[in-house]
Design a protein around this motif. Structure first.
Motif, PDB file in Angstrom:
ATOM      1  N   UNK A  56       0.816  -1.215   0.000  1.00  0.00           N
ATOM      2  CA  UNK A  56       0.000   0.000   0.000  1.00  0.00           C
ATOM      3  C   UNK A  56       0.853   1.270   0.000  1.00  0.00           C
ATOM      4  N   UNK A  57       2.155   1.103  -0.214  1.00  0.00           N
ATOM      5  CA  UNK A  57       3.069   2.255  -0.334  1.00  0.00           C
ATOM      6  C   UNK A  57       2.954   3.188   0.867  1.00  0.00           C
ATOM      7  N   UNK A  58       2.981   2.602   2.065  1.00  0.00           N
ATOM      8  CA  UNK A  58       2.835   3.375   3.296  1.00  0.00           C
ATOM      9  C   UNK A  58       4.170   3.821   3.875  1.00  0.00           C
ATOM     10  N   UNK A  59       5.250   3.633   3.136  1.00  0.00           N
ATOM     11  CA  UNK A  59       6.587   3.909   3.648  1.00  0.00           C
ATOM     12  C   UNK A  59       7.095   5.247   3.136  1.00  0.00           C
ATOM     13  N   UNK A  60       7.987   5.854   3.909  1.00  0.00           N
ATOM     14  CA  UNK A  60       8.643   7.080   3.466  1.00  0.00           C
ATOM     15  C   UNK A  60       9.937   6.707   2.758  1.00  0.00           C
ATOM     16  N   UNK A  61      10.159   7.195   1.534  1.00  0.00           N
ATOM     17  CA  UNK A  61      11.354   6.798   0.778  1.00  0.00           C
ATOM     18  C   UNK A  61      12.661   7.041   1.513  1.00  0.00           C
ATOM     19  N   UNK A  62      12.711   8.049   2.381  1.00  0.00           N
ATOM     20  CA  UNK A  62      13.959   8.330   3.079  1.00  0.00           C
ATOM     21  C   UNK A  62      14.365   7.202   4.022  1.00  0.00           C
ATOM     22  N   UNK A  63      13.426   6.329   4.366  1.00  0.00           N
ATOM     23  CA  UNK A  63      13.710   5.216   5.258  1.00  0.00           C
ATOM     24  C   UNK A  63      13.710   3.867   4.537  1.00  0.00           C
ATOM     25  N   UNK A  64      13.758   3.893   3.216  1.00  0.00           N
ATOM     26  CA  UNK A  64      13.749   2.652   2.444  1.00  0.00           C
ATOM     27  C   UNK A  64      15.067   2.514   1.684  1.00  0.00           C
ATOM     28  N   UNK A  65      15.694   1.358   1.813  1.00  0.00           N
ATOM     29  CA  UNK A  65      16.872   1.015   1.012  1.00  0.00           C
ATOM     30  C   UNK A  65      16.608  -0.327   0.353  1.00  0.00           C
ATOM     31  N   UNK A  66      17.036  -0.466  -0.896  1.00  0.00           N
ATOM     32  CA  UNK A  66      16.860  -1.713  -1.633  1.00  0.00           C
ATOM     33  C   UNK A  66      18.233  -2.138  -2.141  1.00  0.00           C
ATOM     34  N   UNK A  67      18.633  -3.372  -1.826  1.00  0.00           N
ATOM     35  CA  UNK A  67      19.995  -3.826  -2.081  1.00  0.00           C
ATOM     36  C   UNK A  67      19.966  -5.248  -2.638  1.00  0.00           C
ATOM     37  N   UNK A  68      20.915  -5.541  -3.530  1.00  0.00           N
ATOM     38  CA  UNK A  68      21.074  -6.908  -4.028  1.00  0.00           C
ATOM     39  C   UNK A  68      22.549  -7.205  -4.217  1.00  0.00           C
TER      40      UNK A  68
ATOM     41  N   UNK B  78       8.680  -1.084  -5.133  1.00  0.00           N
ATOM     42  CA  UNK B  78       9.463  -1.826  -4.135  1.00  0.00           C
ATOM     43  C   UNK B  78       9.112  -3.308  -4.199  1.00  0.00           C
ATOM     44  N   UNK B  79       7.829  -3.619  -4.372  1.00  0.00           N
ATOM     45  CA  UNK B  79       7.429  -5.028  -4.482  1.00  0.00           C
ATOM     46  C   UNK B  79       8.049  -5.663  -5.718  1.00  0.00           C
ATOM     47  N   UNK B  80       8.076  -4.923  -6.828  1.00  0.00           N
ATOM     48  CA  UNK B  80       8.693  -5.463  -8.042  1.00  0.00           C
ATOM     49  C   UNK B  80      10.160  -5.801  -7.804  1.00  0.00           C
ATOM     50  N   UNK B  81      10.872  -4.921  -7.106  1.00  0.00           N
ATOM     51  CA  UNK B  81      12.295  -5.154  -6.848  1.00  0.00           C
ATOM     52  C   UNK B  81      12.504  -6.357  -5.936  1.00  0.00           C
ATOM     53  N   UNK B  82      11.649  -6.526  -4.948  1.00  0.00           N
ATOM     54  CA  UNK B  82      11.739  -7.719  -4.099  1.00  0.00           C
ATOM     55  C   UNK B  82      11.522  -8.976  -4.934  1.00  0.00           C
ATOM     56  N   UNK B  83      10.535  -8.930  -5.811  1.00  0.00           N
ATOM     57  CA  UNK B  83      10.263 -10.086  -6.665  1.00  0.00           C
ATOM     58  C   UNK B  83      11.438 -10.394  -7.603  1.00  0.00           C
ATOM     59  N   UNK B  84      12.263  -9.378  -7.877  1.00  0.00           N
ATOM     60  CA  UNK B  84      13.443  -9.567  -8.723  1.00  0.00           C
ATOM     61  C   UNK B  84      14.666 -10.018  -7.927  1.00  0.00           C
ATOM     62  N   UNK B  85      14.495 -10.263  -6.621  1.00  0.00           N
ATOM     63  CA  UNK B  85      15.594 -10.789  -5.813  1.00  0.00           C
ATOM     64  C   UNK B  85      16.295  -9.772  -4.940  1.00  0.00           C
ATOM     65  N   UNK B  86      15.766  -8.556  -4.854  1.00  0.00           N
ATOM     66  CA  UNK B  86      16.381  -7.531  -4.013  1.00  0.00           C
ATOM     67  C   UNK B  86      15.896  -7.653  -2.570  1.00  0.00           C
ATOM     68  N   UNK B  87      16.754  -7.221  -1.653  1.00  0.00           N
ATOM     69  CA  UNK B  87      16.395  -7.122  -0.245  1.00  0.00           C
ATOM     70  C   UNK B  87      15.854  -5.722   0.034  1.00  0.00           C
ATOM     71  N   UNK B  88      14.745  -5.651   0.766  1.00  0.00           N
ATOM     72  CA  UNK B  88      14.191  -4.368   1.205  1.00  0.00           C
ATOM     73  C   UNK B  88      14.577  -4.136   2.656  1.00  0.00           C
ATOM     74  N   UNK B  89      15.236  -3.020   2.903  1.00  0.00           N
ATOM     75  CA  UNK B  89      15.605  -2.618   4.260  1.00  0.00           C
ATOM     76  C   UNK B  89      14.711  -1.440   4.628  1.00  0.00           C
TER      77      UNK B  89
ATOM     78  N   UNK C 207      14.271 -12.163  -0.308  1.00  0.00           N
ATOM     79  CA  UNK C 207      13.678 -13.314  -0.997  1.00  0.00           C
ATOM     80  C   UNK C 207      14.525 -14.580  -0.795  1.00  0.00           C
ATOM     81  N   UNK C 208      13.953 -15.749  -1.041  1.00  0.00           N
ATOM     82  CA  UNK C 208      14.690 -17.015  -0.862  1.00  0.00           C
ATOM     83  C   UNK C 208      15.980 -17.050  -1.669  1.00  0.00           C
ATOM     84  N   UNK C 209      17.038 -17.577  -1.035  1.00  0.00           N
ATOM     85  CA  UNK C 209      18.337 -17.792  -1.695  1.00  0.00           C
ATOM     86  C   UNK C 209      18.976 -16.485  -2.179  1.00  0.00           C
ATOM     87  N   UNK C 210      18.622 -15.360  -1.595  1.00  0.00           N
ATOM     88  CA  UNK C 210      19.160 -14.074  -2.047  1.00  0.00           C
ATOM     89  C   UNK C 210      19.937 -13.399  -0.917  1.00  0.00           C
ATOM     90  N   UNK C 211      20.662 -12.345  -1.288  1.00  0.00           N
ATOM     91  CA  UNK C 211      21.468 -11.605  -0.337  1.00  0.00           C
ATOM     92  C   UNK C 211      21.325 -10.118  -0.622  1.00  0.00           C
TER      93      UNK C 211
END
Length: 289
Positions: free
Chosen positions: A47-59, A80-91, A125-129
């Protein structure tokens, strides 16, 4: 509601002797696990309830530029959901700002320890870092809520890093990376739901998800107050003395400042010797609350 929620009876031992080495504890299913399940964080993401300043996406150790998932200080819906589905970690950092249960726990931990504390939710996501080898400038209490994650850890290569001083991004070298990649970890833990791991400040780690399900954990970041912090608070009380508020003589920087440094040293020593410790302690405690 305190460290005991994360560590049960081990909390008392940790508070008596702050850990210098990793500590593992199986807490089982607690109110924490029931109050902040993965499904709750999924709703924040979807639902996009997050503030971008507190979101990091890493793979695999590489961070995604915020422009890929945010625009005009707002999240791009679904990205952000698309990136998680692509194997990224959401912090998802500072989640205690939006989840009352976590706000309550962090306030209790701050009262117990005197350390400012914040919480990050890490979804891999599974098997990801996400992040690769690094160390933190705080002690992390990692509560695994769902899935599995393996935590290889290496002993610190710097002593008591803090803030930007001796941070891993500033200190890292290719030689250190090669050494870590060719050396077995000094400790290794496999966390499953209901496990807690204390990672002391400066310990190198390179966690990665294992198994067939999404890994989700909360990291309670306890930002320890070093002796330097207390010294800074003591010197800061000198602002009430007129001599400390007076301007430095013009031209001092051109002359190398040596004479002014000696004068400031003498003023500071005199001030600290006159400072009444009980009153100073009360004022510093009140300001830190």
């Amino acid at each position: 509601m305190s460290l005991k929620v994360l560590l049960d009876d081990l909390a008392g031992e940790v508070l008596r002797v702050w850990p210098a080495e990793p500590r593992f504890h199986h807490r089982g299913a607690t109110d924490l696990d029931r109050a902040v399940p993965l499904s709750l964080l999924d709703r924040y993401i979807d639902y996009d309830l997050l503030s971008p300043q507190y979101v990091a996406v890493v793979k695999d150790g590489t961070a995604v530029h915020p422009g890929r998932f945010s625009r005009d200080s707002k999240l791009v819906p679904g990205r952000v959901r698309d990136l998680i589905d692509e194997g990224h970690t959401a912090n998802l950092r500072e989640v205690q700002r939006s989840i009352p249960y976590l706000a309550q726990i962090t306030r209790e931990i701050e009262r117990e320890t005197g350390y400012p504390t914040y919480v990050s939710a890490i979804i891999t996501p599974p098997h990801c870092q996400g992040l690769a080898h690094h160390w933190d400038q705080f002690t992390g209490v990692v509560a695994q809520i769902a899935g599995r994650k393996r935590w290889p850890l290496w002993k610190p290569v710097v002593d008591h890093p803090m803030e930007d001083y001796l941070s891993s991004p500033r200190t890292w070298t290719p030689e250190l990376q090669q050494r870590l990649e060719s050396t077995a970890p000094d400790a290794e833990f496999e966390l499953t739901a209901g496990d807690t791991l204390v990672v002391p400040r400066g310990w190198i780690h390179s966690p990665h998800a294992i198994g067939s399900t999404t890994s989700y954990h909360l990291t309670f970041a306890l930002r320890e107050r070093p002796w330097l912090w207390l010294a800074q608070q003591l010197v800061g009380l000198a602002i009430e003395e007129l001599s400390f508020r007076a301007a430095l003589p013009p031209g001092g920087f051109a002359g190398g400042l040596e004479a002014d440094v000696r004068a400031a040293q003498a003023m500071t020593i005199d001030f600290l010797e006159r400072l009444e410790s009980a009153a100073a302690s009360a004022r510093i405690r009140a300001a830190a609350d």
